[in-house]
Design a protein around this motif. Structure first.
Motif, PDB file in Angstrom:
ATOM      1  N   GLN A 229       0.824  -1.336  -0.149  1.00  0.00           N
ATOM      2  CA  GLN A 229       0.103  -0.337   0.165  1.00  0.00           C
ATOM      3  C   GLN A 229       0.750   1.127   0.174  1.00  0.00           C
ATOM      4  N   ARG A 230       1.706   1.161   0.884  1.00  0.00           N
ATOM      5  CA  ARG A 230       2.752   2.175   0.475  1.00  0.00           C
ATOM      6  C   ARG A 230       3.945   2.176  -0.070  1.00  0.00           C
ATOM      7  N   VAL A 231       3.513   1.295  -1.534  1.00  0.00           N
ATOM      8  CA  VAL A 231       4.458   1.648  -2.251  1.00  0.00           C
ATOM      9  C   VAL A 231       3.082   1.948  -3.518  1.00  0.00           C
ATOM     10  N   TRP A 232       2.201   2.569  -3.616  1.00  0.00           N
ATOM     11  CA  TRP A 232       0.644   2.115  -4.566  1.00  0.00           C
ATOM     12  C   TRP A 232       0.897   3.981  -3.807  1.00  0.00           C
ATOM     13  N   GLN A 233       0.852   4.234  -2.988  1.00  0.00           N
ATOM     14  CA  GLN A 233       0.453   4.983  -2.468  1.00  0.00           C
ATOM     15  C   GLN A 233       1.883   6.413  -3.404  1.00  0.00           C
ATOM     16  N   ALA A 234       2.674   5.869  -3.044  1.00  0.00           N
ATOM     17  CA  ALA A 234       4.084   6.859  -3.411  1.00  0.00           C
ATOM     18  C   ALA A 234       4.173   6.682  -5.283  1.00  0.00           C
ATOM     19  N   ARG A 235       3.452   5.907  -5.681  1.00  0.00           N
ATOM     20  CA  ARG A 235       3.472   5.474  -7.509  1.00  0.00           C
ATOM     21  C   ARG A 235       1.661   6.759  -7.711  1.00  0.00           C
ATOM     22  N   THR A 236       1.038   6.563  -6.996  1.00  0.00           N
ATOM     23  CA  THR A 236      -0.342   7.786  -7.350  1.00  0.00           C
ATOM     24  C   THR A 236      -0.030   8.946  -7.118  1.00  0.00           C
ATOM     25  N   PHE A 237      -0.650  10.168  -7.703  1.00  0.00           N
ATOM     26  CA  PHE A 237      -0.634  11.185  -7.634  1.00  0.00           C
ATOM     27  C   PHE A 237      -1.436  11.804  -6.165  1.00  0.00           C
ATOM     28  N   GLY A 238      -2.035  11.445  -6.194  1.00  0.00           N
ATOM     29  CA  GLY A 238      -2.781  11.145  -4.660  1.00  0.00           C
ATOM     30  C   GLY A 238      -3.871  12.758  -4.741  1.00  0.00           C
ATOM     31  N   ALA A 239      -3.966  13.692  -4.186  1.00  0.00           N
ATOM     32  CA  ALA A 239      -4.746  14.830  -4.505  1.00  0.00           C
ATOM     33  C   ALA A 239      -4.392  15.512  -5.179  1.00  0.00           C
ATOM     34  N   ARG A 240      -5.122  16.425  -5.909  1.00  0.00           N
ATOM     35  CA  ARG A 240      -4.660  17.419  -7.057  1.00  0.00           C
ATOM     36  C   ARG A 240      -3.479  18.579  -6.266  1.00  0.00           C
ATOM     37  N   PRO A 241      -2.695  18.206  -7.326  1.00  0.00           N
ATOM     38  CA  PRO A 241      -1.026  19.093  -6.861  1.00  0.00           C
ATOM     39  C   PRO A 241      -2.326  21.322  -6.855  1.00  0.00           C
ATOM     40  N   ASP A 242      -1.184  21.877  -6.024  1.00  0.00           N
ATOM     41  CA  ASP A 242      -2.165  23.184  -6.375  1.00  0.00           C
ATOM     42  C   ASP A 242      -1.415  23.773  -7.483  1.00  0.00           C
ATOM     43  N   ILE A 243      -1.844  24.570  -8.361  1.00  0.00           N
ATOM     44  CA  ILE A 243      -1.145  25.689  -8.468  1.00  0.00           C
ATOM     45  C   ILE A 243      -0.303  26.456  -8.585  1.00  0.00           C
ATOM     46  N   PRO A 244       0.464  27.082  -8.822  1.00  0.00           N
ATOM     47  CA  PRO A 244       0.997  28.265  -8.636  1.00  0.00           C
ATOM     48  C   PRO A 244       0.888  29.333  -9.348  1.00  0.00           C
ATOM     49  N   PRO A 245       0.418  30.680  -8.292  1.00  0.00           N
ATOM     50  CA  PRO A 245      -0.162  31.728  -8.419  1.00  0.00           C
ATOM     51  C   PRO A 245       0.209  32.169  -9.463  1.00  0.00           C
ATOM     52  N   GLY A 246       0.742  32.455 -10.465  1.00  0.00           N
ATOM     53  CA  GLY A 246       1.769  32.801 -11.079  1.00  0.00           C
ATOM     54  C   GLY A 246       1.208  31.797 -12.795  1.00  0.00           C
ATOM     55  N   LEU A 247       1.404  31.003 -11.959  1.00  0.00           N
ATOM     56  CA  LEU A 247       0.650  29.862 -13.935  1.00  0.00           C
ATOM     57  C   LEU A 247      -1.046  29.932 -13.873  1.00  0.00           C
ATOM     58  N   ARG A 248      -1.392  29.416 -12.359  1.00  0.00           N
ATOM     59  CA  ARG A 248      -3.014  29.609 -12.728  1.00  0.00           C
ATOM     60  C   ARG A 248      -3.177  31.623 -13.550  1.00  0.00           C
ATOM     61  N   THR A 249      -2.436  32.884 -12.919  1.00  0.00           N
ATOM     62  CA  THR A 249      -3.012  33.409 -14.116  1.00  0.00           C
ATOM     63  C   THR A 249      -2.407  33.456 -15.380  1.00  0.00           C
ATOM     64  N   GLN A 250      -1.490  32.759 -15.305  1.00  0.00           N
ATOM     65  CA  GLN A 250      -1.316  32.584 -16.895  1.00  0.00           C
ATOM     66  C   GLN A 250      -1.979  31.732 -17.530  1.00  0.00           C
ATOM     67  N   LEU A 251      -2.753  31.179 -17.146  1.00  0.00           N
ATOM     68  CA  LEU A 251      -3.512  30.059 -18.043  1.00  0.00           C
ATOM     69  C   LEU A 251      -4.887  29.931 -17.496  1.00  0.00           C
ATOM     70  N   GLU A 252      -5.797  31.129 -17.070  1.00  0.00           N
ATOM     71  CA  GLU A 252      -6.265  31.816 -17.174  1.00  0.00           C
ATOM     72  C   GLU A 252      -6.476  32.935 -17.826  1.00  0.00           C
ATOM     73  N   ASN A 253      -5.697  32.896 -17.841  1.00  0.00           N
ATOM     74  CA  ASN A 253      -5.606  34.534 -19.157  1.00  0.00           C
ATOM     75  C   ASN A 253      -5.604  34.290 -20.546  1.00  0.00           C
ATOM     76  N   THR A 254      -4.449  33.442 -20.630  1.00  0.00           N
ATOM     77  CA  THR A 254      -5.532  32.746 -21.956  1.00  0.00           C
ATOM     78  C   THR A 254      -6.341  31.978 -22.360  1.00  0.00           C
ATOM     79  N   TYR A 255      -6.663  31.138 -21.351  1.00  0.00           N
ATOM     80  CA  TYR A 255      -8.383  30.665 -21.649  1.00  0.00           C
ATOM     81  C   TYR A 255      -9.338  31.329 -21.470  1.00  0.00           C
ATOM     82  N   LYS A 256      -9.046  32.763 -21.105  1.00  0.00           N
ATOM     83  CA  LYS A 256     -10.127  33.711 -20.590  1.00  0.00           C
ATOM     84  C   LYS A 256     -10.198  33.652 -22.524  1.00  0.00           C
TER      85      LYS A 256
END
Length: 281
Positions: A229-256
């Motif tokens: 189980q520990r090995v499996w957990q290490a090989r799955t991403f788990g919770a969705r990662p938080d997007i760095p604020p600068g990258l989020r702003t960049q993506l949102e502007n592109t998609y707007k």
């Protein structure tokens, strides 16, 4: 020769596998195996020829609506020959384009690439070095050439958010677009497909060392469950990662900006509200 009546053309990580599964269980609708032939996009698959492609639809009953689902078809600029090949081979197929919140799609795409071993967990570096993570979510841009070649009347826009909010209603709208002469029934027992958080990072010789029957037997016989189980957990991403604020702003502007192009094709469409909450606040 058997040809598709409709094609789910994308987008990647937007629930196309779930939609394909739901359509496949409706009587009178046939979906290909494999689910994603990627015939018109991938050079090595296209080289197998039209006879091979037609053979995918031969198991269908005479009166079935026949479809396939290949998300590579809306992966510009990676597959630039898709539309020309499709236009040469098919007269006027019905096209279904499924979208979701493009920022969420980009994160799921990033997690998918990590699970395939093509990216590390540094999100800023991943998006910088792999522009397709952003480009595949520019839905207006991806659809523009399809609209030009096949006409807006042959394209149905739907979204993961619509299927989650009103599955029966949205499935009925999609099948009506296809000319399906029955009332479809959403099958809640069918599980969601290709959920990113459940994907396991692939390793070298993954199929042999991880997925083969003998490897599974050896793991269960020799390795304690807690360690597995520990090995499996290490090989799955788990919770969705938080997007760095600068990258989020960049993506949102592109998609707007891209949303404006999509809105030209589908003004007032429900997906414009559900998928772009960051653009209409």
């Amino acid at each position: 020769m058997a040809q598709p009546d409709f094609i789910i053309i994308g987008a990647m990580k937007c629930g196309t596998s779930t939609l394909q599964t739901q359509l496949s269980v409706q009587p009178g609708i046939f979906m290909t195996t494999p689910k994603e032939p990627n015939f018109f996009s991938d050079d090595e698959v296209f080289a197998q020829g039209m006879d091979w492609y037609h053979s995918l639809f031969e198991p269908a009953a005479v009166d079935d609506l026949k479809g396939e689902a290949s998300t590579h078809y809306t992966k510009l600029p990676t597959y630039p020959d898709t539309i020309a090949r499709m236009a040469d081979a098919l007269e006027s197929p019905k096209l279904i384009y499924m979208i979701r919140n493009p920022v969420d799609r980009a994160v799921s795409h990033f997690m998918h690439e990590w699970s395939e071993g093509r990216l590390g967990k540094d999100m800023e570096r991943g998006f910088r070095d792999h522009p397709e993570l952003t480009q595949y979510g520019c839905y207006g841009m991806q659809l523009a050439t399809f609209v030009a070649r096949f006409g807006l009347e042959n394209i149905c826009l739907t979204s993961l958010e619509q299927l989650k909010t009103s599955p029966d209603q949205e499935l009925a709208r999609i099948t009506a677009f296809l000319g399906y002469g029955r009332i479809p029934a959403w099958q809640p027992a069918q599980p969601a497909q290709n959920v990113s958080r459940d994907r396991i990072r692939r390793l070298p010789l993954h199929d042999l060392l991880i997925d083969s029957r003998w490897a599974r037997k050896m793991r269960h016989a020799l390795i304690p469950k807690a360690l597995r189980q520990r090995v499996w957990q290490a090989r799955t991403f788990g919770a969705r990662p938080d997007i760095p604020p600068g990258l989020r702003t960049q993506l949102e502007n592109t998609y707007k900006t891209d949303r404006e192009e999509l809105a030209v094709f589908f003004p007032g469409h429900e997906a414009l509200q559900l998928c772009y909450s960051f653009a209409i606040q």
